[in-house]
Design a protein around this motif. Structure first.
Motif, PDB file in Angstrom:
ATOM      1  N   MET A 175      13.262 -23.255  12.459  1.00  0.00           N
ATOM      2  CA  MET A 175      13.335 -22.853  11.071  1.00  0.00           C
ATOM      3  C   MET A 175      12.566 -21.548  10.893  1.00  0.00           C
ATOM      4  SD  MET A 175      12.314 -25.126   7.836  1.00  0.00           S
ATOM      5  CE  MET A 175      12.518 -24.563   6.217  1.00  0.00           C
ATOM      6  N   ALA A 176      13.171 -20.597  10.261  1.00  0.00           N
ATOM      7  CA  ALA A 176      12.547 -19.289  10.058  1.00  0.00           C
ATOM      8  C   ALA A 176      11.493 -19.371   8.960  1.00  0.00           C
ATOM      9  CB  ALA A 176      13.602 -18.265   9.694  1.00  0.00           C
ATOM     10  N   ALA A 177      10.402 -18.650   9.186  1.00  0.00           N
ATOM     11  CA  ALA A 177       9.331 -18.609   8.198  1.00  0.00           C
ATOM     12  C   ALA A 177       9.707 -17.628   7.092  1.00  0.00           C
ATOM     13  CB  ALA A 177       8.025 -18.178   8.863  1.00  0.00           C
ATOM     14  N   SER A 178       9.209 -17.903   5.891  1.00  0.00           N
ATOM     15  CA  SER A 178       9.493 -16.989   4.784  1.00  0.00           C
ATOM     16  C   SER A 178       8.671 -15.715   4.959  1.00  0.00           C
ATOM     17  CB  SER A 178       9.155 -17.650   3.453  1.00  0.00           C
ATOM     18  OG  SER A 178       7.749 -17.755   3.298  1.00  0.00           O
ATOM     19  N   GLU A 179       9.062 -14.683   4.215  1.00  0.00           N
ATOM     20  CA  GLU A 179       8.358 -13.410   4.300  1.00  0.00           C
ATOM     21  C   GLU A 179       6.895 -13.565   3.894  1.00  0.00           C
ATOM     22  OE1 GLU A 179      10.610 -10.749   1.881  1.00  0.00           O
ATOM     23  OE2 GLU A 179      12.275 -10.697   3.283  1.00  0.00           O
ATOM     24  N   THR A 180       6.631 -14.365   2.885  1.00  0.00           N
ATOM     25  CA  THR A 180       5.253 -14.573   2.429  1.00  0.00           C
ATOM     26  C   THR A 180       4.426 -15.257   3.510  1.00  0.00           C
ATOM     27  OG1 THR A 180       6.063 -14.744   0.159  1.00  0.00           O
ATOM     28  CG2 THR A 180       3.827 -15.536   0.599  1.00  0.00           C
ATOM     29  N   GLU A 181       5.001 -16.258   4.178  1.00  0.00           N
ATOM     30  CA  GLU A 181       4.289 -16.943   5.258  1.00  0.00           C
ATOM     31  C   GLU A 181       3.969 -15.975   6.397  1.00  0.00           C
ATOM     32  OE1 GLU A 181       6.002 -21.492   4.918  1.00  0.00           O
ATOM     33  OE2 GLU A 181       7.145 -20.012   6.061  1.00  0.00           O
ATOM     34  N   LEU A 182       4.926 -15.120   6.725  1.00  0.00           N
ATOM     35  CA  LEU A 182       4.684 -14.138   7.787  1.00  0.00           C
ATOM     36  C   LEU A 182       3.559 -13.182   7.394  1.00  0.00           C
ATOM     37  CD1 LEU A 182       8.326 -13.271   8.896  1.00  0.00           C
ATOM     38  CD2 LEU A 182       6.598 -14.530  10.205  1.00  0.00           C
ATOM     39  N   MET A 183       3.556 -12.710   6.150  1.00  0.00           N
ATOM     40  CA  MET A 183       2.513 -11.780   5.713  1.00  0.00           C
ATOM     41  C   MET A 183       1.143 -12.450   5.711  1.00  0.00           C
ATOM     42  SD  MET A 183       4.289  -9.390   2.820  1.00  0.00           S
ATOM     43  CE  MET A 183       5.119 -10.660   1.899  1.00  0.00           C
ATOM     44  N   LEU A 184       1.090 -13.734   5.364  1.00  0.00           N
ATOM     45  CA  LEU A 184      -0.189 -14.452   5.395  1.00  0.00           C
ATOM     46  C   LEU A 184      -0.689 -14.638   6.828  1.00  0.00           C
ATOM     47  CD1 LEU A 184       0.428 -17.125   2.621  1.00  0.00           C
ATOM     48  CD2 LEU A 184      -1.130 -15.159   2.520  1.00  0.00           C
ATOM     49  N   LYS A 185       0.213 -14.615   7.797  1.00  0.00           N
ATOM     50  CA  LYS A 185      -0.168 -14.728   9.209  1.00  0.00           C
ATOM     51  C   LYS A 185      -0.522 -13.381   9.823  1.00  0.00           C
ATOM     52  CE  LYS A 185       2.653 -18.807  10.052  1.00  0.00           C
ATOM     53  NZ  LYS A 185       3.824 -19.345  10.751  1.00  0.00           N
ATOM     54  N   GLY A 186      -0.471 -12.295   9.029  1.00  0.00           N
ATOM     55  CA  GLY A 186      -0.854 -10.984   9.537  1.00  0.00           C
ATOM     56  C   GLY A 186       0.291 -10.045   9.831  1.00  0.00           C
ATOM     57  N   TYR A 187       1.503 -10.493   9.626  1.00  0.00           N
ATOM     58  CA  TYR A 187       2.662  -9.636   9.870  1.00  0.00           C
ATOM     59  C   TYR A 187       2.778  -8.590   8.767  1.00  0.00           C
ATOM     60  CZ  TYR A 187       4.549 -12.717  13.473  1.00  0.00           C
ATOM     61  OH  TYR A 187       4.738 -13.438  14.618  1.00  0.00           O
ATOM     62  N   GLY A 188       3.345  -7.470   9.111  1.00  0.00           N
ATOM     63  CA  GLY A 188       3.622  -6.423   8.144  1.00  0.00           C
ATOM     64  C   GLY A 188       5.031  -5.899   8.353  1.00  0.00           C
ATOM     65  N   LEU A 189       5.544  -5.203   7.361  1.00  0.00           N
ATOM     66  CA  LEU A 189       6.896  -4.676   7.451  1.00  0.00           C
ATOM     67  C   LEU A 189       6.901  -3.440   8.349  1.00  0.00           C
ATOM     68  CD1 LEU A 189       9.774  -5.059   6.438  1.00  0.00           C
ATOM     69  CD2 LEU A 189       9.236  -3.493   4.577  1.00  0.00           C
ATOM     70  N   THR A 190       7.691  -3.500   9.409  1.00  0.00           N
ATOM     71  CA  THR A 190       7.828  -2.393  10.348  1.00  0.00           C
ATOM     72  C   THR A 190       9.222  -1.795  10.188  1.00  0.00           C
ATOM     73  OG1 THR A 190       6.339  -3.470  11.900  1.00  0.00           O
ATOM     74  CG2 THR A 190       7.727  -1.732  12.775  1.00  0.00           C
ATOM     75  N   THR A 191       9.270  -0.493   9.990  1.00  0.00           N
ATOM     76  CA  THR A 191      10.529   0.232   9.858  1.00  0.00           C
ATOM     77  C   THR A 191      10.589   1.268  10.972  1.00  0.00           C
ATOM     78  OG1 THR A 191      10.429  -0.045   7.466  1.00  0.00           O
ATOM     79  CG2 THR A 191      11.964   1.608   8.314  1.00  0.00           C
ATOM     80  N   ALA A 192      11.684   1.261  11.712  1.00  0.00           N
ATOM     81  CA  ALA A 192      11.849   2.207  12.821  1.00  0.00           C
ATOM     82  C   ALA A 192      13.154   2.974  12.647  1.00  0.00           C
ATOM     83  CB  ALA A 192      11.857   1.472  14.156  1.00  0.00           C
ATOM     84  N   GLU A 193      13.078   4.280  12.856  1.00  0.00           N
ATOM     85  CA  GLU A 193      14.282   5.108  12.893  1.00  0.00           C
ATOM     86  C   GLU A 193      14.500   5.513  14.337  1.00  0.00           C
ATOM     87  OE1 GLU A 193      16.237   9.117  11.001  1.00  0.00           O
ATOM     88  OE2 GLU A 193      14.075   9.025  11.254  1.00  0.00           O
ATOM     89  N   MET A 194      15.658   5.175  14.853  1.00  0.00           N
ATOM     90  CA  MET A 194      15.987   5.465  16.245  1.00  0.00           C
ATOM     91  C   MET A 194      17.060   6.533  16.286  1.00  0.00           C
ATOM     92  SD  MET A 194      16.059   1.577  17.492  1.00  0.00           S
ATOM     93  CE  MET A 194      14.667   0.550  17.095  1.00  0.00           C
ATOM     94  N   LEU A 195      16.768   7.611  16.984  1.00  0.00           N
ATOM     95  CA  LEU A 195      17.776   8.639  17.236  1.00  0.00           C
ATOM     96  C   LEU A 195      18.337   8.376  18.624  1.00  0.00           C
ATOM     97  CD1 LEU A 195      16.049  11.853  15.877  1.00  0.00           C
ATOM     98  CD2 LEU A 195      17.811  10.473  14.779  1.00  0.00           C
ATOM     99  N   TYR A 196      19.657   8.330  18.698  1.00  0.00           N
ATOM    100  CA  TYR A 196      20.297   8.052  19.982  1.00  0.00           C
ATOM    101  C   TYR A 196      21.481   8.975  20.183  1.00  0.00           C
ATOM    102  CZ  TYR A 196      23.722   5.445  17.206  1.00  0.00           C
ATOM    103  OH  TYR A 196      24.678   5.091  16.291  1.00  0.00           O
TER     104      TYR A 196
END
Length: 89
Positions: free
Chosen positions: A1-22
């Motif tokens: 079962m996937a954790a909610s965004e709030t649960e992830l943030m409480l565990k120390g996760y943050g939003l990571t955004t990556a731009e990939m040039l290929y």
């Protein structure tokens, strides 16, 4: 079962955004952009590096560069002490 965004943030996760040039597989001189976003743990970024490994193994377009940013969404709030109150009417 996937954790909610709030649960992830409480565990120390943050939003990571990556731009990939290929590079395009058939036209190596043409660069294209792909944006990836997920919740990840700094400073190791296991999800980002797992995705990059997947890209290098499964996608035909070779990576040129990757730029990313990380933002922890839950931080101490701004608190201000109010010492007075004005009543109008």
């Amino acid at each position: 079962m996937a954790a909610s965004e709030t649960e992830l943030m409480l565990k120390g996760y943050g939003l990571t955004t990556a731009e990939m040039l290929y590079r395009m597989p058939d036209y190596r001189s043409v660069l294209n952009s792909f944006v990836w976003q997920d919740y990840d743990l700094a400073p190791d970024y296991p999800r980002l590096f797992k995705f990059i490994e997947f890209w290098q193994g499964e996608i035909e377009g070779p990576l040129h560069s990757v730029r990313f940013t990380h933002r922890k969404m839950i931080a101490p709030g701004e608190w201000r002490n109010v010492v007075g109150e004005f009543r109008y009417h």
